[in-house]
Scaffold this active site. Structure first.
Site, PDB file in Angstrom:
ATOM      1  N   HIS A  60      -1.439  54.486  68.740  1.00  0.00           N
ATOM      2  CA  HIS A  60      -1.851  55.883  68.553  1.00  0.00           C
ATOM      3  C   HIS A  60      -1.592  56.740  69.781  1.00  0.00           C
ATOM      4  O   HIS A  60      -1.763  56.300  70.918  1.00  0.00           O
ATOM      5  CB  HIS A  60      -3.307  55.972  68.089  1.00  0.00           C
ATOM      6  N   ASP A 162      -5.784  54.519  76.723  1.00  0.00           N
ATOM      7  CA  ASP A 162      -6.118  54.363  75.305  1.00  0.00           C
ATOM      8  C   ASP A 162      -5.583  55.580  74.551  1.00  0.00           C
ATOM      9  O   ASP A 162      -6.245  56.604  74.508  1.00  0.00           O
ATOM     10  CB  ASP A 162      -7.637  54.237  75.167  1.00  0.00           C
ATOM     11  N   GLU A 192      -6.333  58.643  65.711  1.00  0.00           N
ATOM     12  CA  GLU A 192      -6.997  57.328  65.642  1.00  0.00           C
ATOM     13  C   GLU A 192      -8.432  57.423  66.118  1.00  0.00           C
ATOM     14  O   GLU A 192      -9.326  56.775  65.567  1.00  0.00           O
ATOM     15  CB  GLU A 192      -6.218  56.310  66.487  1.00  0.00           C
ATOM     16  N   GLU A 193      -8.657  58.221  67.157  1.00  0.00           N
ATOM     17  CA  GLU A 193      -9.974  58.283  67.788  1.00  0.00           C
ATOM     18  C   GLU A 193     -11.032  58.937  66.899  1.00  0.00           C
ATOM     19  O   GLU A 193     -12.219  58.855  67.191  1.00  0.00           O
ATOM     20  CB  GLU A 193      -9.894  59.038  69.119  1.00  0.00           C
ATOM     21  N   ASP A 215      -2.967  48.266  70.904  1.00  0.00           N
ATOM     22  CA  ASP A 215      -4.013  49.136  71.431  1.00  0.00           C
ATOM     23  C   ASP A 215      -4.666  48.450  72.625  1.00  0.00           C
ATOM     24  O   ASP A 215      -4.381  47.279  72.925  1.00  0.00           O
ATOM     25  CB  ASP A 215      -5.057  49.416  70.341  1.00  0.00           C
ATOM     26  N   HIS A 301     -12.499  54.599  77.495  1.00  0.00           N
ATOM     27  CA  HIS A 301     -13.111  55.889  77.134  1.00  0.00           C
ATOM     28  C   HIS A 301     -13.811  56.529  78.335  1.00  0.00           C
ATOM     29  O   HIS A 301     -14.835  57.190  78.187  1.00  0.00           O
ATOM     30  CB  HIS A 301     -14.068  55.750  75.954  1.00  0.00           C
TER      31      HIS A 301
END
Length: 332
Positions: A60, A162, A192-193, A215, A301
């Site tokens: 992603h 990410d 995606e998130e 990922d 994150h």
């Protein structure tokens, strides 16, 4: 690879705003695939034609971010999340809007960090009042972390590993793969998130025989961290399960066999929560056998996610070796 990672991670692209990342990846893939197109969701799909079954590889493009919900009379911005954030990690970090406006995240005073929620936080873009702020940003504008990517020895630190590092792996594989017995689709997915959305629609369109997500995954190698098997420098992580999927046993065993046959360092990943594009791919249509190759990543994150270049290299080698095998043999 270092230059590619730096370009990818420093490109603006929160969920729903991935167009700049699309243009960068298209330039990197030019001449290495047979066709490329952007679908109606915004996914970039690159096709390397082959004689065998379809395999979909998905990484992603989007990163977590923030969206402006209100502008205070003093010029401060209130915001909501795009993707999952840990509020107490945000204070003092800079963000950037697509138009180049930069701000700093701060919050109300709270005695207990656990009481810090996004509704107690704001972004300071240096405006003296609401009128000036409205000339700089609008309600609904989106921003992401503004943090240069740093390379320290074998470790790389940046704010959107990410999953730009997964995109880098796919790009490198596409550049190195001359041919394959399989019909290969490289998908650089959107959103995606916020719910694996791009993977869901692209998998429906392509309807592959097998899917693999690329990922990041959290590690368990920091002091008193979570008890996870994955560590930086331990090699490619072959997923067993996460919160969105239990890997098809035949695919898991196939990946292990390929890694061992080619002396590729690997580790087994069992993630209690979270998910990847494979979580959407494997539920598409009648069901698509799927798996995930993960790049170990510390501080997922956060504005400073960290990966190891040896792990990236192992993921590239594993994926390239997989594509050199006829995937129809996996389920025969």
């Amino acid at each position: 690879m270092k230059e590619l990672i730096k370009k990818l991670t420093e490109t603006f692209g929160p969920s729903g705003q991935e167009s700049k990342v699309v243009e960068l990846i298209k330039k990197e893939l030019e001449g290495f695939v047979d066709e490329m197109f952007v679908d109606s969701m915004g996914n970039l799909i690159a096709h390397k034609k082959g004689p065998g079954q379809k395999i979909l590889l998905s990484a992603h493009m989007d990163e977590i971010g923030f969206m402006v919900t209100h502008i205070e009379k003093e010029g401060f911005l209130r915001f909501t999340n795009i993707g999952y954030h840990i509020p107490y990690t945000l204070k003092g970090f800079r963000v950037i809007f697509e138009n180049g406006v930069v701000g700093v995240i701060d919050s109300h005073n709270v005695d207990n960090p656990n009481d810090l929620k996004l509704d107690k936080m704001f972004i300071d873009i240096g405006a003296k009042d609401k009128e000036e702020a409205e000339k700089m940003v609008k309600i609904g504008d989106v921003c992401g972390f503004y943090n240069p990517t740093l390379i320290s020895g074998n470790r790389v630190i940046g704010n959107s590993m990410d999953d730009r590092i997964g995109c880098a792996v796919l790009i490198k594989v596409a550049q190195e793969l001359k041919s394959s017995p399989n019909d290969v689709y490289y998908v650089f997915s959107v959103q995606e998130e916020v719910g694996l959305r791009g993977a869901k629609t692209s998998a429906y369109r392509i309807n592959p025989n097998m899917g693999i997500a690329i990922d990041v995954t959290p590690t368990g190698d920091t002091p008193e961290g979570k008890k996870l098997n994955v560590k930086l420098g331990g090699g490619a992580a072959i997923k067993v399960k996460d919160g969105s999927m239990i890997t098809h046993p035949a695919i898991k065993n196939f990946m292990i066999d390929i890694a061992e046959q080619n002396d590729i360092p690997y580790q087994m990943e069992v993630l209690p929560s979270g998910g990847t594009d494979a979580g959407a791919i494997h539920l598409t249509k009648e069901g698509i056998p799927s798996g995930t190759i993960s790049i170990p990543c510390r501080y997922v994150h956060s504005p400073s996610e960290m990966i190891d270049l040896d792990d990236v290299d192992a993921c590239v080698k594993l994926l390239r070796c997989i594509l050199n095998e006829d995937i129809s043999k996996i389920f025969s």
